[in-house]
Design a protein around this motif. Structure first.
Motif, PDB file in Angstrom:
ATOM      1  N   LEU A   1       0.817  -1.211   0.000  1.00 38.76           N
ATOM      2  CA  LEU A   1       0.000   0.000   0.000  1.00 38.76           C
ATOM      3  C   LEU A   1       0.848   1.257   0.000  1.00 38.76           C
ATOM      4  O   LEU A   1       0.380   2.328  -0.411  1.00 38.76           O
ATOM      5  CB  LEU A   1      -0.939  -0.004   1.208  1.00 38.76           C
ATOM      6  N   GLY A   2       2.083   1.148   0.504  1.00 39.55           N
ATOM      7  CA  GLY A   2       2.974   2.305   0.508  1.00 39.55           C
ATOM      8  C   GLY A   2       2.967   3.063   1.833  1.00 39.55           C
ATOM      9  O   GLY A   2       2.081   2.875   2.680  1.00 39.55           O
ATOM     10  N   GLU A   3       3.966   3.946   2.013  1.00 36.58           N
ATOM     11  CA  GLU A   3       4.173   4.651   3.274  1.00 36.58           C
ATOM     12  C   GLU A   3       2.985   5.529   3.661  1.00 36.58           C
ATOM     13  O   GLU A   3       2.542   5.526   4.814  1.00 36.58           O
ATOM     14  CB  GLU A   3       5.431   5.515   3.183  1.00 36.58           C
ATOM     15  N   ALA A   4       2.480   6.302   2.715  1.00 38.43           N
ATOM     16  CA  ALA A   4       1.420   7.252   3.043  1.00 38.43           C
ATOM     17  C   ALA A   4       0.163   6.555   3.554  1.00 38.43           C
ATOM     18  O   ALA A   4      -0.430   6.972   4.558  1.00 38.43           O
ATOM     19  CB  ALA A   4       1.085   8.100   1.813  1.00 38.43           C
ATOM     20  N   GLU A   5      -0.235   5.476   2.886  1.00 38.47           N
ATOM     21  CA  GLU A   5      -1.432   4.738   3.301  1.00 38.47           C
ATOM     22  C   GLU A   5      -1.225   4.073   4.653  1.00 38.47           C
ATOM     23  O   GLU A   5      -2.134   4.070   5.505  1.00 38.47           O
ATOM     24  CB  GLU A   5      -1.789   3.696   2.240  1.00 38.47           C
ATOM     25  N   LEU A   6      -0.051   3.523   4.882  1.00 42.25           N
ATOM     26  CA  LEU A   6       0.246   2.875   6.160  1.00 42.25           C
ATOM     27  C   LEU A   6       0.229   3.899   7.295  1.00 42.25           C
ATOM     28  O   LEU A   6      -0.298   3.629   8.383  1.00 42.25           O
ATOM     29  CB  LEU A   6       1.617   2.178   6.088  1.00 42.25           C
TER      30      LEU A   6
ATOM     31  N   GLN B   1      11.358   2.410   3.832  1.00 45.69           N
ATOM     32  CA  GLN B   1      12.348   3.470   3.779  1.00 45.69           C
ATOM     33  C   GLN B   1      13.750   2.908   3.597  1.00 45.69           C
ATOM     34  O   GLN B   1      14.578   3.474   2.868  1.00 45.69           O
ATOM     35  CB  GLN B   1      12.262   4.316   5.063  1.00 45.69           C
ATOM     36  N   THR B   2      14.028   1.800   4.276  1.00 46.97           N
ATOM     37  CA  THR B   2      15.336   1.156   4.148  1.00 46.97           C
ATOM     38  C   THR B   2      15.561   0.663   2.723  1.00 46.97           C
ATOM     39  O   THR B   2      16.626   0.865   2.139  1.00 46.97           O
ATOM     40  CB  THR B   2      15.457  -0.021   5.138  1.00 46.97           C
TER      41      THR B   2
ATOM     42  N   LEU C   1       6.769  -1.803   8.911  1.00 49.81           N
ATOM     43  CA  LEU C   1       6.652  -1.880   7.452  1.00 49.81           C
ATOM     44  C   LEU C   1       7.134  -0.584   6.803  1.00 49.81           C
ATOM     45  O   LEU C   1       7.814  -0.609   5.765  1.00 49.81           O
ATOM     46  CB  LEU C   1       5.196  -2.152   7.052  1.00 49.81           C
ATOM     47  N   ILE C   2       6.808   0.550   7.431  1.00 49.85           N
ATOM     48  CA  ILE C   2       7.267   1.841   6.912  1.00 49.85           C
ATOM     49  C   ILE C   2       8.785   1.921   6.971  1.00 49.85           C
ATOM     50  O   ILE C   2       9.442   2.370   6.029  1.00 49.85           O
ATOM     51  CB  ILE C   2       6.622   2.996   7.701  1.00 49.85           C
ATOM     52  N   VAL C   3       9.357   1.479   8.092  1.00 53.30           N
ATOM     53  CA  VAL C   3      10.827   1.455   8.227  1.00 53.30           C
ATOM     54  C   VAL C   3      11.441   0.577   7.143  1.00 53.30           C
ATOM     55  O   VAL C   3      12.451   0.941   6.516  1.00 53.30           O
ATOM     56  CB  VAL C   3      11.234   0.948   9.624  1.00 53.30           C
TER      57      VAL C   3
END
Length: 301
Positions: A253-258, A294-295, A289-291
């Motif tokens: 879903l991606g960072e923004a949605e999470l 980003q990694t 998941l966001i981390v």
């Protein structure tokens, strides 16, 4: 009687027969999805059909997907069945109920409506083989038999049945009889087989009368050089979903949605369509998941 699949041949290998008893797995599906009577019959028939079609595949890991997409209130059926004897499935509207049809039976055809049957065979490598046929009646058995004749050029007789009462599913299963090319030229044999199959009152009445699969085979093909394979295969409702797979789907879903899920809901809830299992992902899971995203982005950049 345990859910099982039994194979047989007749007419010197010119006739192939496969029978399945799917009572317990159909009842499990009914309970998991809280299915109505007509939805239970529709999904149960399709699961039995999927297992019967998968039984002819050769490579371990092979699976068949059967999708029934009609314009009726059931809103479609999807079944995934494997050569290993596992099956799972669901319907779009599990709670729909309809009055009995003109024959006093559950109106599966009315619930399904007009539309198409989609079959995908995946043998584990290369591109899956897919085919589409128009629904003949929506009753599932007629539709799958039509698919086998038109898409796989194999004359087939298919009987599917589910008996569900106030206490749940008490009988479910199916029988597939196919005339292979070596016997298809024998018109007398084909006519005899058609007459025998046509005389059967249905599949579930046979189970309710206490008939076993070998007895059903013997009644149908006993005087045609019947050979019943001694091995029976155990069948079961099984879904391979897992929490790790849910996290993988959420990650897409991606960072923004999470981040939005963390702020608004303090986590996420996901339900598997196939088995009804509910998974809870906490805000800590989503933060991780966001981390990870980003990694991965910094490494690829």
């Amino acid at each position: 009687m345990a859910d099982q699949l039994i194979r047989a041949t007749a007419a010197d290998g010119g006739i192939r027969a496969v029978g399945v008893i799917t009572t317990r797995l159909t009842e499990e599906a009914r309970q998991r999805h809280k299915l109505s009577y007509v939805a239970t019959a529709a999904l149960g028939r399709t699961m039995a059909a999927g297992l019967l079609m998968a039984s002819s595949m050769k490579r371990a890991g092979s699976r068949v997907n059967v999708r029934v997409k009609g314009d009726g209130p059931l809103a479609g059926i999807l079944v995934d069945a494997g050569l290993d004897g596992t099956v799972r499935g669901y319907v779009g509207n599990p709670h729909i109920e309809l009055p009995p049809n003109a024959r006093g039976k559950l109106d599966v055809g009315g619930a399904v409506g007009n539309g198409y049957l989609y079959v995908v065979r995946d043998i584990g490598y290369g591109y899956p083989y897919s085919s589409t046929v128009e629904l003949v009646s929506g009753e599932i058995g007629d539709d799958v038999a039509h698919y086998l004749v038109t898409s796989e050029q194999t004359p087939s007789a298919l009987m599917l049945g589910v008996f569900v009462g106030a206490g749940g599913v008490t009988a479910a299963g199916g029988l597939l009889v196919q005339v292979l090319p070596k016997a298809a030229r024998d018109e007398a044999l084909v006519a005899k087989l058609e007459s025998r199959v046509g005389a059967l009152s249905g599949f579930t009445p046979l189970l309710q009368a206490g008939k076993t699969l070998p007895e059903i085979f013997n009644d149908l093909l006993g005087d045609m050089g019947l050979t019943i394979f001694p091995e029976s295969q155990i069948l079961r409702f099984h879904c391979g979903c897992s929490f790790d797979r849910v996290l993988g789907a959420l990650k897409m879903l991606g960072e923004a949605e999470l981040q939005d899920m963390i702020v608004k809901d303090d986590g996420a809830e996901a339900t598997c369509d196939f088995c009804g299992r509910v998974y809870q992902a906490s805000s800590e899971h989503l933060t991780q998941l966001i981390v990870d995203l980003q990694t991965e982005s910094s490494v690829s950049g």
